[in-house]
Design a protein around this motif. Sequence first.
Motif, PDB file in Angstrom:
ATOM      1  N   ALA A 141       0.831  -1.205   0.000  1.00 53.87           N
ATOM      2  CA  ALA A 141       0.000   0.000   0.000  1.00 53.87           C
ATOM      3  C   ALA A 141       0.865   1.254   0.000  1.00 53.87           C
ATOM      4  O   ALA A 141       0.579   2.232  -0.720  1.00 53.87           O
ATOM      5  N   ALA A 142       1.935   1.264   0.805  1.00 61.31           N
ATOM      6  CA  ALA A 142       2.816   2.425   0.861  1.00 61.31           C
ATOM      7  C   ALA A 142       3.570   2.609  -0.448  1.00 61.31           C
ATOM      8  O   ALA A 142       3.790   3.746  -0.907  1.00 61.31           O
ATOM      9  N   PHE A 143       3.967   1.502  -1.068  1.00 62.52           N
ATOM     10  CA  PHE A 143       4.647   1.568  -2.363  1.00 62.52           C
ATOM     11  C   PHE A 143       3.733   2.173  -3.421  1.00 62.52           C
ATOM     12  O   PHE A 143       4.124   3.081  -4.164  1.00 62.52           O
ATOM     13  N   GLU A 144       2.508   1.699  -3.472  1.00 63.15           N
ATOM     14  CA  GLU A 144       1.570   2.201  -4.475  1.00 63.15           C
ATOM     15  C   GLU A 144       1.217   3.661  -4.223  1.00 63.15           C
ATOM     16  O   GLU A 144       1.047   4.438  -5.170  1.00 63.15           O
ATOM     17  N   GLU A 145       1.144   4.038  -2.953  1.00 62.48           N
ATOM     18  CA  GLU A 145       0.880   5.442  -2.641  1.00 62.48           C
ATOM     19  C   GLU A 145       2.033   6.330  -3.091  1.00 62.48           C
ATOM     20  O   GLU A 145       1.831   7.462  -3.542  1.00 62.48           O
ATOM     21  N   SER A 146       3.255   5.794  -2.993  1.00 62.26           N
ATOM     22  CA  SER A 146       4.435   6.549  -3.416  1.00 62.26           C
ATOM     23  C   SER A 146       4.490   6.731  -4.930  1.00 62.26           C
ATOM     24  O   SER A 146       5.239   7.582  -5.422  1.00 62.26           O
ATOM     25  N   LEU A 147       3.729   5.928  -5.654  1.00 65.98           N
ATOM     26  CA  LEU A 147       3.688   6.022  -7.113  1.00 65.98           C
ATOM     27  C   LEU A 147       2.514   6.852  -7.630  1.00 65.98           C
ATOM     28  O   LEU A 147       2.481   7.209  -8.807  1.00 65.98           O
ATOM     29  N   ALA A 148       1.546   7.153  -6.759  1.00 60.38           N
ATOM     30  CA  ALA A 148       0.277   7.742  -7.215  1.00 60.38           C
ATOM     31  C   ALA A 148       0.477   9.071  -7.938  1.00 60.38           C
ATOM     32  O   ALA A 148      -0.067   9.281  -9.033  1.00 60.38           O
ATOM     33  N   ALA A 149       1.238   9.992  -7.347  1.00 63.04           N
ATOM     34  CA  ALA A 149       1.433  11.304  -7.975  1.00 63.04           C
ATOM     35  C   ALA A 149       2.185  11.168  -9.294  1.00 63.04           C
ATOM     36  O   ALA A 149       1.874  11.864 -10.276  1.00 63.04           O
ATOM     37  N   PHE A 150       3.166  10.268  -9.318  1.00 67.03           N
ATOM     38  CA  PHE A 150       3.916  10.030 -10.557  1.00 67.03           C
ATOM     39  C   PHE A 150       2.999   9.510 -11.660  1.00 67.03           C
ATOM     40  O   PHE A 150       3.077   9.946 -12.809  1.00 67.03           O
ATOM     41  N   GLU A 151       2.137   8.561 -11.313  1.00 61.88           N
ATOM     42  CA  GLU A 151       1.209   8.013 -12.308  1.00 61.88           C
ATOM     43  C   GLU A 151       0.286   9.086 -12.865  1.00 61.88           C
ATOM     44  O   GLU A 151       0.037   9.152 -14.076  1.00 61.88           O
ATOM     45  N   GLU A 152      -0.214   9.942 -11.985  1.00 60.57           N
ATOM     46  CA  GLU A 152      -1.129  10.995 -12.436  1.00 60.57           C
ATOM     47  C   GLU A 152      -0.413  11.981 -13.350  1.00 60.57           C
ATOM     48  O   GLU A 152      -0.954  12.401 -14.377  1.00 60.57           O
ATOM     49  N   GLU A 153       0.809  12.347 -12.994  1.00 62.62           N
ATOM     50  CA  GLU A 153       1.552  13.332 -13.786  1.00 62.62           C
ATOM     51  C   GLU A 153       2.026  12.758 -15.107  1.00 62.62           C
ATOM     52  O   GLU A 153       1.984  13.422 -16.137  1.00 62.62           O
ATOM     53  N   SER A 154       2.479  11.492 -15.090  1.00 61.03           N
ATOM     54  CA  SER A 154       3.049  10.889 -16.293  1.00 61.03           C
ATOM     55  C   SER A 154       2.011  10.243 -17.193  1.00 61.03           C
ATOM     56  O   SER A 154       2.251  10.031 -18.392  1.00 61.03           O
ATOM     57  N   GLY A 155       0.852   9.888 -16.618  1.00 56.57           N
ATOM     58  CA  GLY A 155      -0.160   9.168 -17.389  1.00 56.57           C
ATOM     59  C   GLY A 155       0.135   7.695 -17.525  1.00 56.57           C
ATOM     60  O   GLY A 155      -0.565   6.980 -18.254  1.00 56.57           O
ATOM     61  N   ILE A 156       1.146   7.210 -16.817  1.00 51.90           N
ATOM     62  CA  ILE A 156       1.530   5.799 -16.866  1.00 51.90           C
ATOM     63  C   ILE A 156       0.823   5.045 -15.747  1.00 51.90           C
ATOM     64  O   ILE A 156       0.834   5.474 -14.588  1.00 51.90           O
ATOM     65  N   ASP A 157       0.218   3.932 -16.068  1.00 56.98           N
ATOM     66  CA  ASP A 157      -0.424   3.074 -15.076  1.00 56.98           C
ATOM     67  C   ASP A 157       0.572   2.001 -14.657  1.00 56.98           C
ATOM     68  O   ASP A 157       0.944   1.142 -15.449  1.00 56.98           O
ATOM     69  N   VAL A 158       1.022   2.077 -13.393  1.00 58.42           N
ATOM     70  CA  VAL A 158       1.970   1.094 -12.876  1.00 58.42           C
ATOM     71  C   VAL A 158       1.185  -0.019 -12.193  1.00 58.42           C
ATOM     72  O   VAL A 158       0.455   0.218 -11.228  1.00 58.42           O
ATOM     73  N   GLU A 159       1.317  -1.236 -12.703  1.00 59.34           N
ATOM     74  CA  GLU A 159       0.628  -2.392 -12.142  1.00 59.34           C
ATOM     75  C   GLU A 159       1.625  -3.238 -11.358  1.00 59.34           C
ATOM     76  O   GLU A 159       2.478  -3.907 -11.936  1.00 59.34           O
ATOM     77  N   TYR A 160       1.519  -3.174 -10.022  1.00 63.48           N
ATOM     78  CA  TYR A 160       2.432  -3.917  -9.159  1.00 63.48           C
ATOM     79  C   TYR A 160       1.798  -5.241  -8.740  1.00 63.48           C
ATOM     80  O   TYR A 160       0.648  -5.287  -8.293  1.00 63.48           O
ATOM     81  N   THR A 161       2.563  -6.328  -8.861  1.00 62.08           N
ATOM     82  CA  THR A 161       2.127  -7.652  -8.421  1.00 62.08           C
ATOM     83  C   THR A 161       3.058  -8.135  -7.326  1.00 62.08           C
ATOM     84  O   THR A 161       4.276  -8.142  -7.502  1.00 62.08           O
ATOM     85  N   GLU A 162       2.483  -8.524  -6.203  1.00 64.80           N
ATOM     86  CA  GLU A 162       3.278  -9.062  -5.102  1.00 64.80           C
ATOM     87  C   GLU A 162       3.393 -10.578  -5.233  1.00 64.80           C
ATOM     88  O   GLU A 162       2.462 -11.247  -5.681  1.00 64.80           O
ATOM     89  N   ASP A 163       4.537 -11.108  -4.840  1.00 63.18           N
ATOM     90  CA  ASP A 163       4.735 -12.554  -4.838  1.00 63.18           C
ATOM     91  C   ASP A 163       5.786 -12.869  -3.796  1.00 63.18           C
ATOM     92  O   ASP A 163       6.968 -12.553  -3.976  1.00 63.18           O
ATOM     93  N   THR A 164       5.366 -13.463  -2.686  1.00 65.85           N
ATOM     94  CA  THR A 164       6.316 -13.761  -1.618  1.00 65.85           C
ATOM     95  C   THR A 164       7.343 -14.814  -2.040  1.00 65.85           C
ATOM     96  O   THR A 164       8.388 -14.947  -1.411  1.00 65.85           O
ATOM     97  N   ASP A 165       7.045 -15.537  -3.113  1.00 68.58           N
ATOM     98  CA  ASP A 165       8.012 -16.479  -3.681  1.00 68.58           C
ATOM     99  C   ASP A 165       8.630 -15.855  -4.933  1.00 68.58           C
ATOM    100  O   ASP A 165       8.818 -16.515  -5.951  1.00 68.58           O
TER     101      ASP A 165
END
Length: 445
Positions: free
Chosen positions: A63-87
Amino acid sequence: MARSTWRRVAAFGAGATLVLATSGCLQSSDDDGGGGGGGGVSSGEKEDGTVTILGAFGGAEKAAFEESLAAFEEESGIDVEYTEDTDFTTTVVQRVEAGDAPDIGLFPQPGGLLDLSEDIVPLDDVIDVSAIESTLIPGFLEAATKDGAVYGAPMRMAVKSIVWYPKPAFEEAGYSTEVATYQDLVAESERIAADGTTPWCMGWESDQATGWVGTDWLEEMVLRVAGPEVYDQWVTHEIPFNDPQIVEALDAAGEILKNDELVQGGADGILNTNFADAMTPALSGGDPSCYLHRQGNFATGFYPEEVQADLDGTVGTFYFPAYEGGYDGQPVLGGGDLAAAFMADDPEVEQVMEFLTSDQFGAEWAGAGGWLSPHATFDASTYADETTRTIAQSAAEADVFRFDGSDLMPKAVGSGSFWTGMVDWIGGQSSQETLDAIEASWPSS
């Protein structure tokens, strides 16, 4: 701490992973095809406007990682899709071999990244490396370098060269945190012991990984006694594991670790106390039965809730000091998550990589806690507390940063004989015998 144990440790509160990977070959992102090792690599067709990232952390960290990307995504128009995988370490290799690599991978250990170097775009082809070199704490890019090429850059840092103490009780007792050298630290420890309290809180028990805490102690001492150049030679086996300089470093660690008057419970206490519980006797209320604990910044995740709620008021820290007569500088031992690109010649991937690896990334995560920037120029005012700011400052002021050595060694050693060897050593084996046995276990090829 071997095979990214600092990330495994974080599993108690977030995501965790081990990194051990093999290489695969992918199709180039352009129509002409191409191989790895400096050419374009990709996971196939990529949706315009979207950049995919695979990493190990989830929950609050995600959640903190995605929040850190939110302003960048809005400004750049790029949609960052993060997938978590503990393995992550297994999954990323499988996806690479299947031709389905993410655009960007977040590696919690440099060994796994370099194992996939033939499939990763060299960093010079993705971002302006010189721009981040000027702001990074020295030592990060070296850990992601192979055959002269850099393949990843850090977007998160862990710092291990920290000594923790229970602030009110320690200050009331009048003990000093102004220890300029390791020899001063030993002397202050002896002073605490003379007053009737065992100075050091210690726990190495960690199921099959018991002993990794001891490897961190030796790595700290090699950096301080012999210096970063010798440390690098030792980690890569350019000098033998039992080189006399390493014997000297382990003997120096033994001045504290093998003195039963200085460590709570002596050898038996060390081996039978879980690493996560080591500081509990100092923080559980009442008079501490021990005071000092050397552990990484992630240690706070194991502290009592009331301590976590008021870190600045309940705990203090100081830098694990230099060794008099050893390396004339301030080294920091730690770890970090390294961002690497699998997609070549893609402006959107390059934009995301540039942001992730810059000193502008992470303010929101810093405010949420549990994250440190690898950049000396990061705005420290965004950290959630003064304790974290102090730790970040000690790293920013370091002359050199080095990744945990056991993470960089062959698995048979780093998460094998090194762990068990430290257990044998704390149990009474000599430094020379211990290091001789580990040296004998080093793979021949």
